[in-house]
Scaffold this motif. Structure first.
Motif, PDB file in Angstrom:
ATOM      1  N   ILE A 210     -20.265 -65.776 -34.579  1.00  0.00           N
ATOM      2  CA  ILE A 210     -19.086 -65.026 -34.095  1.00  0.00           C
ATOM      3  C   ILE A 210     -19.038 -65.597 -32.441  1.00  0.00           C
ATOM      4  O   ILE A 210     -20.196 -65.757 -31.710  1.00  0.00           O
ATOM      5  CB  ILE A 210     -19.816 -63.455 -33.641  1.00  0.00           C
ATOM      6  CG1 ILE A 210     -20.007 -62.958 -35.185  1.00  0.00           C
ATOM      7  CG2 ILE A 210     -18.740 -62.677 -32.955  1.00  0.00           C
ATOM      8  CD1 ILE A 210     -18.957 -62.693 -36.054  1.00  0.00           C
ATOM      9  N   SER A 211     -17.735 -65.806 -31.961  1.00  0.00           N
ATOM     10  CA  SER A 211     -17.575 -66.196 -30.573  1.00  0.00           C
ATOM     11  C   SER A 211     -17.380 -64.894 -29.847  1.00  0.00           C
ATOM     12  O   SER A 211     -16.603 -64.197 -30.181  1.00  0.00           O
ATOM     13  CB  SER A 211     -16.489 -67.000 -30.471  1.00  0.00           C
ATOM     14  OG  SER A 211     -16.449 -67.420 -29.292  1.00  0.00           O
TER      15      SER A 211
ATOM     16  N   VAL B 186     -28.368 -67.111 -30.416  1.00  0.00           N
ATOM     17  CA  VAL B 186     -27.442 -66.606 -29.513  1.00  0.00           C
ATOM     18  C   VAL B 186     -27.458 -67.824 -28.519  1.00  0.00           C
ATOM     19  O   VAL B 186     -28.261 -68.270 -27.978  1.00  0.00           O
ATOM     20  CB  VAL B 186     -27.919 -65.635 -28.787  1.00  0.00           C
ATOM     21  CG1 VAL B 186     -26.727 -64.954 -27.772  1.00  0.00           C
ATOM     22  CG2 VAL B 186     -27.896 -64.143 -29.973  1.00  0.00           C
ATOM     23  N   ASP B 187     -26.036 -68.498 -28.365  1.00  0.00           N
ATOM     24  CA  ASP B 187     -26.017 -69.546 -27.463  1.00  0.00           C
ATOM     25  C   ASP B 187     -25.368 -68.704 -26.006  1.00  0.00           C
ATOM     26  O   ASP B 187     -24.193 -68.932 -26.208  1.00  0.00           O
ATOM     27  CB  ASP B 187     -25.201 -70.914 -27.903  1.00  0.00           C
ATOM     28  CG  ASP B 187     -24.969 -72.045 -27.065  1.00  0.00           C
ATOM     29  OD1 ASP B 187     -25.064 -71.633 -25.746  1.00  0.00           O
ATOM     30  OD2 ASP B 187     -24.707 -72.847 -27.480  1.00  0.00           O
ATOM     31  N   LEU B 188     -26.220 -68.533 -25.247  1.00  0.00           N
ATOM     32  CA  LEU B 188     -25.605 -67.901 -23.939  1.00  0.00           C
ATOM     33  C   LEU B 188     -24.851 -68.860 -23.022  1.00  0.00           C
ATOM     34  O   LEU B 188     -24.068 -68.299 -22.275  1.00  0.00           O
ATOM     35  CB  LEU B 188     -26.990 -67.069 -23.395  1.00  0.00           C
ATOM     36  CG  LEU B 188     -27.799 -66.392 -24.029  1.00  0.00           C
ATOM     37  CD1 LEU B 188     -29.080 -65.781 -23.462  1.00  0.00           C
ATOM     38  CD2 LEU B 188     -26.689 -65.003 -24.166  1.00  0.00           C
ATOM     39  N   ASP B 189     -24.846 -70.164 -23.184  1.00  0.00           N
ATOM     40  CA  ASP B 189     -23.873 -70.795 -22.657  1.00  0.00           C
ATOM     41  C   ASP B 189     -22.681 -71.071 -23.011  1.00  0.00           C
ATOM     42  O   ASP B 189     -21.563 -71.205 -22.473  1.00  0.00           O
ATOM     43  CB  ASP B 189     -24.502 -72.385 -22.424  1.00  0.00           C
ATOM     44  CG  ASP B 189     -25.722 -72.441 -21.586  1.00  0.00           C
ATOM     45  OD1 ASP B 189     -26.131 -71.410 -20.631  1.00  0.00           O
ATOM     46  OD2 ASP B 189     -26.551 -73.138 -21.943  1.00  0.00           O
TER      47      ASP B 189
ATOM     48  N   VAL C 142     -21.663 -67.772 -28.279  1.00  0.00           N
ATOM     49  CA  VAL C 142     -21.642 -67.841 -29.654  1.00  0.00           C
ATOM     50  C   VAL C 142     -22.895 -67.332 -30.364  1.00  0.00           C
ATOM     51  O   VAL C 142     -23.868 -67.544 -29.620  1.00  0.00           O
ATOM     52  CB  VAL C 142     -21.380 -69.361 -30.022  1.00  0.00           C
ATOM     53  CG1 VAL C 142     -21.429 -69.342 -31.786  1.00  0.00           C
ATOM     54  CG2 VAL C 142     -20.152 -69.767 -29.745  1.00  0.00           C
ATOM     55  N   ALA C 143     -22.778 -66.388 -31.461  1.00  0.00           N
ATOM     56  CA  ALA C 143     -23.794 -66.095 -32.090  1.00  0.00           C
ATOM     57  C   ALA C 143     -23.758 -66.247 -33.397  1.00  0.00           C
ATOM     58  O   ALA C 143     -22.607 -66.279 -34.132  1.00  0.00           O
ATOM     59  CB  ALA C 143     -24.047 -64.292 -31.855  1.00  0.00           C
TER      60      ALA C 143
END
Length: 182
Positions: free
Chosen positions: A148-149, A124-127, A130-131
């Motif tokens: 997934i965005s 998970v890119d919290l910035d 996007v997962a």
């Protein structure tokens, strides 16, 4: 009542199915249904910003129909009632789902079912909001993946965009299974 055991290193949880509760719709007599004991298996730290990666494996046993694993958005590490959570997760049947409080919706993305012998790798890119969900066999063979965005998926929700920048990994386990979080 004890519903399972946690390994000494804190990474493997063995869940016993436990007692089931019988319920009738609206408190009336009728066909009714049974509820399994729910266990939330979650990471011990709140993740804020950046790329976060989790490995969730089903080592043996069977997951229940309501089971799944994913990322719960929150500003604190806490156990909350499911209907108060906001999360993106993979359900036991392999569908990527979105929980917005009481509303749960399946996205048009399906991966292999979560079963014994499979591992879910979740990044998970919290910035960037996007997962990436990847299902692999425990021996490393790729079974399927999905990117997934999620920012726009929570757009009409009561959550502020800043609340999508922190949270923790959480799995729901109702069946009798041995799972690992690394």
């Amino acid at each position: 009542a004890l519903v399972g055991e946690l390994s000494e290193d804190g990474h493997v949880f063995t869940k016993r199915a436990g007692p089931r509760q019988r319920r009738s719709p609206g408190g009336v007599s009728g066909p009714g249904y049974e509820l399994a004991t729910i266990c939330m298996v979650f990471d011990a730290s709140l993740r804020c910003g950046g790329m976060q990666t989790f490995e969730f494996s089903v080592l043996n046993g069977d997951l229940g129909a309501a089971d799944g694993a994913g990322f719960t958005f929150d500003s604190k590490l806490r156990r909350r009632p499911l209907w108060q959570m906001h999360a993106i997760f993979l359900n036991q049947r392999g569908y990527v789902c979105l929980r917005r409080g009481q509303s749960v919706s399946k996205l048009p993305v399906q991966l292999p079912r979560l079963t014994a012998g499979l591992r879910l790798s979740l990044s998970v890119d919290l910035d960037r909001s996007v997962a990436r969900f990847e299902i692999t066999a425990l021996d490393g063979g790729m079974e399927g993946s999905a990117d997934i965005s999620f920012a726009s998926l929570f757009e009409n929700d009561v959550m502020a965009h800043g609340q999508l920048r922190s949270g923790f990994f959480c799995a729901i386990v109702t069946g009798s299974a041995m799972v690992e979080l690394a």
